[in-house]
Motif scaffolding. Structure first.
Motif, PDB file in Angstrom:
ATOM      1  N   LEU A 119       4.996   8.466 -12.365  1.00  0.00           N
ATOM      2  CA  LEU A 119       4.192   9.716 -11.839  1.00  0.00           C
ATOM      3  C   LEU A 119       4.617  10.076 -10.678  1.00  0.00           C
ATOM      4  N   PRO A 120       4.751  11.496 -10.409  1.00  0.00           N
ATOM      5  CA  PRO A 120       4.837  12.239  -9.086  1.00  0.00           C
ATOM      6  C   PRO A 120       3.932  11.660  -8.089  1.00  0.00           C
ATOM      7  N   THR A 121       4.620  11.724  -6.997  1.00  0.00           N
ATOM      8  CA  THR A 121       3.910  11.375  -5.586  1.00  0.00           C
ATOM      9  C   THR A 121       2.543  12.114  -5.665  1.00  0.00           C
ATOM     10  N   LYS A 122       2.732  13.636  -5.959  1.00  0.00           N
ATOM     11  CA  LYS A 122       1.366  14.310  -5.865  1.00  0.00           C
ATOM     12  C   LYS A 122       0.189  13.722  -6.524  1.00  0.00           C
ATOM     13  N   ASP A 161       0.780  -1.205  -0.125  1.00  0.00           N
ATOM     14  CA  ASP A 161       0.071   0.065  -0.024  1.00  0.00           C
ATOM     15  C   ASP A 161       0.912   1.268   0.076  1.00  0.00           C
ATOM     16  N   SER A 162       1.906   1.351   0.913  1.00  0.00           N
ATOM     17  CA  SER A 162       2.877   2.563   0.964  1.00  0.00           C
ATOM     18  C   SER A 162       3.567   2.583  -0.345  1.00  0.00           C
ATOM     19  N   GLN A 163       4.046   1.475  -0.777  1.00  0.00           N
ATOM     20  CA  GLN A 163       4.846   1.248  -2.146  1.00  0.00           C
ATOM     21  C   GLN A 163       3.958   2.169  -3.315  1.00  0.00           C
ATOM     22  N   ALA A 164       2.755   1.774  -3.262  1.00  0.00           N
ATOM     23  CA  ALA A 164       2.040   2.433  -4.473  1.00  0.00           C
ATOM     24  C   ALA A 164       2.006   3.939  -4.547  1.00  0.00           C
ATOM     25  N   TYR A 165       2.231   4.487  -3.575  1.00  0.00           N
ATOM     26  CA  TYR A 165       2.184   5.840  -3.749  1.00  0.00           C
ATOM     27  C   TYR A 165       3.516   6.672  -3.855  1.00  0.00           C
ATOM     28  N   LYS A 205      -0.169  10.640  -7.978  1.00  0.00           N
ATOM     29  CA  LYS A 205      -0.519   9.272  -7.050  1.00  0.00           C
ATOM     30  C   LYS A 205      -1.434   9.717  -6.052  1.00  0.00           C
ATOM     31  N   GLU A 206      -1.260  10.672  -5.023  1.00  0.00           N
ATOM     32  CA  GLU A 206      -2.143  11.104  -4.012  1.00  0.00           C
ATOM     33  C   GLU A 206      -3.436  11.556  -4.474  1.00  0.00           C
ATOM     34  N   LEU A 207      -3.493  12.138  -5.546  1.00  0.00           N
ATOM     35  CA  LEU A 207      -4.698  12.702  -6.028  1.00  0.00           C
ATOM     36  C   LEU A 207      -5.608  11.335  -6.617  1.00  0.00           C
ATOM     37  N   LEU A 208      -4.772  10.487  -7.342  1.00  0.00           N
ATOM     38  CA  LEU A 208      -5.421   9.347  -7.724  1.00  0.00           C
ATOM     39  C   LEU A 208      -6.060   8.606  -6.512  1.00  0.00           C
ATOM     40  N   GLY A 209      -5.389   8.370  -5.630  1.00  0.00           N
ATOM     41  CA  GLY A 209      -5.876   7.893  -4.088  1.00  0.00           C
ATOM     42  C   GLY A 209      -6.941   8.391  -3.567  1.00  0.00           C
ATOM     43  N   LEU A 210      -7.003   9.629  -3.744  1.00  0.00           N
ATOM     44  CA  LEU A 210      -8.068  10.457  -3.274  1.00  0.00           C
ATOM     45  C   LEU A 210      -9.369  10.237  -4.100  1.00  0.00           C
ATOM     46  N   GLU A 224       0.013  17.739   2.202  1.00  0.00           N
ATOM     47  CA  GLU A 224       1.444  17.840   2.554  1.00  0.00           C
ATOM     48  C   GLU A 224       2.329  17.739   0.894  1.00  0.00           C
ATOM     49  N   GLU A 225       1.522  17.311   0.125  1.00  0.00           N
ATOM     50  CA  GLU A 225       2.096  17.303  -1.319  1.00  0.00           C
ATOM     51  C   GLU A 225       2.095  18.801  -1.947  1.00  0.00           C
ATOM     52  N   GLY A 226       1.466  19.538  -1.418  1.00  0.00           N
ATOM     53  CA  GLY A 226       1.254  20.887  -2.089  1.00  0.00           C
ATOM     54  C   GLY A 226       0.302  21.115  -2.838  1.00  0.00           C
ATOM     55  N   VAL A 227      -0.770  20.153  -2.911  1.00  0.00           N
ATOM     56  CA  VAL A 227      -2.098  20.338  -3.879  1.00  0.00           C
ATOM     57  C   VAL A 227      -2.646  21.977  -3.485  1.00  0.00           C
ATOM     58  N   SER A 228      -3.074  22.349  -4.422  1.00  0.00           N
ATOM     59  CA  SER A 228      -3.606  23.843  -4.205  1.00  0.00           C
ATOM     60  C   SER A 228      -5.105  23.544  -4.364  1.00  0.00           C
ATOM     61  N   ASP A 229      -5.774  24.574  -3.772  1.00  0.00           N
ATOM     62  CA  ASP A 229      -7.195  24.687  -3.735  1.00  0.00           C
ATOM     63  C   ASP A 229      -7.993  24.284  -4.907  1.00  0.00           C
ATOM     64  N   GLN A 230      -7.313  24.832  -6.068  1.00  0.00           N
ATOM     65  CA  GLN A 230      -8.022  24.677  -7.458  1.00  0.00           C
ATOM     66  C   GLN A 230      -7.973  23.085  -7.953  1.00  0.00           C
ATOM     67  N   GLU A 231      -6.599  22.544  -7.653  1.00  0.00           N
ATOM     68  CA  GLU A 231      -6.414  21.132  -8.080  1.00  0.00           C
ATOM     69  C   GLU A 231      -7.112  20.456  -7.187  1.00  0.00           C
ATOM     70  N   LEU A 232      -7.308  20.658  -5.972  1.00  0.00           N
ATOM     71  CA  LEU A 232      -8.255  20.045  -5.029  1.00  0.00           C
ATOM     72  C   LEU A 232      -9.603  19.941  -5.782  1.00  0.00           C
ATOM     73  N   GLU A 233     -10.193  21.094  -5.945  1.00  0.00           N
ATOM     74  CA  GLU A 233     -11.644  21.036  -6.580  1.00  0.00           C
ATOM     75  C   GLU A 233     -11.631  20.436  -7.739  1.00  0.00           C
ATOM     76  N   GLU A 234     -10.789  20.548  -8.557  1.00  0.00           N
ATOM     77  CA  GLU A 234     -10.928  19.724 -10.114  1.00  0.00           C
ATOM     78  C   GLU A 234     -10.832  18.325  -9.847  1.00  0.00           C
ATOM     79  N   ALA A 235     -10.046  17.973  -9.061  1.00  0.00           N
ATOM     80  CA  ALA A 235      -9.978  16.606  -8.728  1.00  0.00           C
ATOM     81  C   ALA A 235     -11.166  15.843  -8.108  1.00  0.00           C
ATOM     82  N   LEU A 236     -11.709  16.599  -7.062  1.00  0.00           N
ATOM     83  CA  LEU A 236     -13.065  16.269  -6.568  1.00  0.00           C
ATOM     84  C   LEU A 236     -14.074  16.149  -7.375  1.00  0.00           C
TER      85      LEU A 236
END
Lengths: 121, 121, 121, 121, 121, 121
Positions: free
Chosen positions: B44-47, B35-39, B49-54, B75-87
């Motif tokens: 692909l950068p960890t950022k 599980d930790s290895q996957a991220y 990958k964390e968006l994919l996991g989210l 922690e990976e520095g995702v911005s408000d707008q990046e979060l909104e677009e992913a969600l």
């Protein structure tokens, strides 16, 4: 060369989408338009958005949706390794129940690559 | 300052993970390690990958998993707008049934930002 | 000793089941009766049937259902190792999205064992 | 005798697994290995573990996964009645939405029994 | 009278919806607007549409969504028996895994009826 | 006229239901009987109940279940617009992951209407 799984998928998809639009009320039409809007370049690049759509479809285990995003990821230049890493996350989050979808996702991917190799030849 | 939802989540998660490890056989331990290895950073950068996991957690509608990846995205520095677009992609793919999770995801995100602002002060 | 999670679960379950029965039509009553019938000793022993109910509830990620079958498994004499192996199958099939339910399942199991140790003392 | 659904399933599964392994990173390979590890004889006998895998696949409604565990259950000597009781639990927990999968599960089971009868003749 | 589960739900929902709108892009806003549009009187009366929304939320097992539609069904004059019949369909389709949600749905319904009786007094 | 998707579905369904009944214990038989009971005229008319069954099957994304309820809705005199509004609710609640099922639902509906037009000619 006989029609492959991608070709068949796209023909059926196109034909049935006409049927959906025949019945669609305003709400359905707006939802379809929101759907394409969601993957447009923004703070996140389209390539990342298509990977998000792929992994979402993957863990929800919808073969048609996976095929659609596999094609889109290919068009956006996702590499073999990027695909593998994205599907691995889907696989770990969603469990072995996703394995049959992983098989069919890679089958579609492999076909896209073969076609492309022919075209580039 | 009273403990917020992030703090409470992390305390409970840490405590119960000890319990999981007390019972865990070799297989369970290996699965946690995969599980930790996957991220980890890869093609692909960890950022990303964390968006994919989210988004995977979001469409599967698991509040604890969403909270975990919300923290990691922060922690990976995702911005408000990046979060909104992913969600938004998760929301469109997964439907209105995801709305209560969207609310709680943003509640956690807001708390993380407030804490951070205090720390930077 | 304060009421634990098992105690609270059982009190609430009992109280709300009365409410369900107040509203229940004949169909609902028959479905509840089929439900208990499904776990009765047959070609498969009740212990195995409870493990099947547990793993089904686990991969479908319903905490209350998991708690119910955790209690029943405990009553049927399931051992620590048998539980771990059954949950590992659920974990592998259902993916890391089941982890928060695994944590809470083991929390309930641990509580049952502590109570039992007190009673046997 | 023409190839049945089991035969076709196994051929396709084998072929596509080769494709999965062609793309598989270390993580994917380890997850596949954990998967087989989960069903090995332990505190619970393999037969019970295969029934757990079957019911998990059944309530998550994955035909390929169900077919795989139906074959394994057959190989482990599960009887008609044991199968019926296990699927009944899946049916009750998962609801009528599982009925189409129940039909196809029994179709595969019936085919396995016919082949076996031919071989034993 | 202390705040009940309906009251608490509505307060939290209102507060968190403000947060959603703070972050919402144009797409999210349009999706929320489509959502209310879906339940407007049309060829099907709003009452039937709310029952459809309730049963959809019920089989997808989202407590907050169920609570929302339980309130809307109550406002639309759904009777006890109509509710029981609709939930029975959800229960049969979705299986016993829905039982904890059925309990909490009826708990909310019962509270709504008590408040209403007080108001009418 | 060659057999369409409805015809093929009904033939296979009838044949496999015989197989289910061959293996069915008393519990399975009772569950099948509860299933038909759930859609009988009551406080809610059968037409509304079939729409509830359709939307439940739609958000749970089971093509066979959707096809079954599409046929039943057609028999109960559901209009094009009523169908569109019901599926739109399913679509909004369940998200774009339901789109492939929406396509196939309308394909079945279209076929039912064509047959009916032929019969009425």
């Amino acid at each position: 060369m006989s029609a492959g799984i991608i070709d068949e998928f796209q023909k059926q998809r196109e034909e049935l989408n006409k049927l959906v639009m025949k019945y669609a009320g305003q709400g359905t039409k707006r939802f379809y338009s929101l759907d394409s809007q969601a993957y447009r370049e923004g703070a996140l690049p389209t390539k990342v958005k298509e990977l998000l759509g792929l992994v979402a479809s993957f863990v929800l285990r919808c073969d048609d949706c996976i095929k659609y995003h596999i094609i889109r990821c290919f068009e956006e230049g996702v590499s073999d390794q990027e695909l593998e890493e994205a599907l691995f996350i889907g696989h770990i989050v969603g469990g072995t129940i996703t394995i049959p979808h992983q098989r069919r996702a890679l089958q579609a991917w492999e076909e896209l690559k073969k076609w492309n190799a022919l075209l580039e030849f």
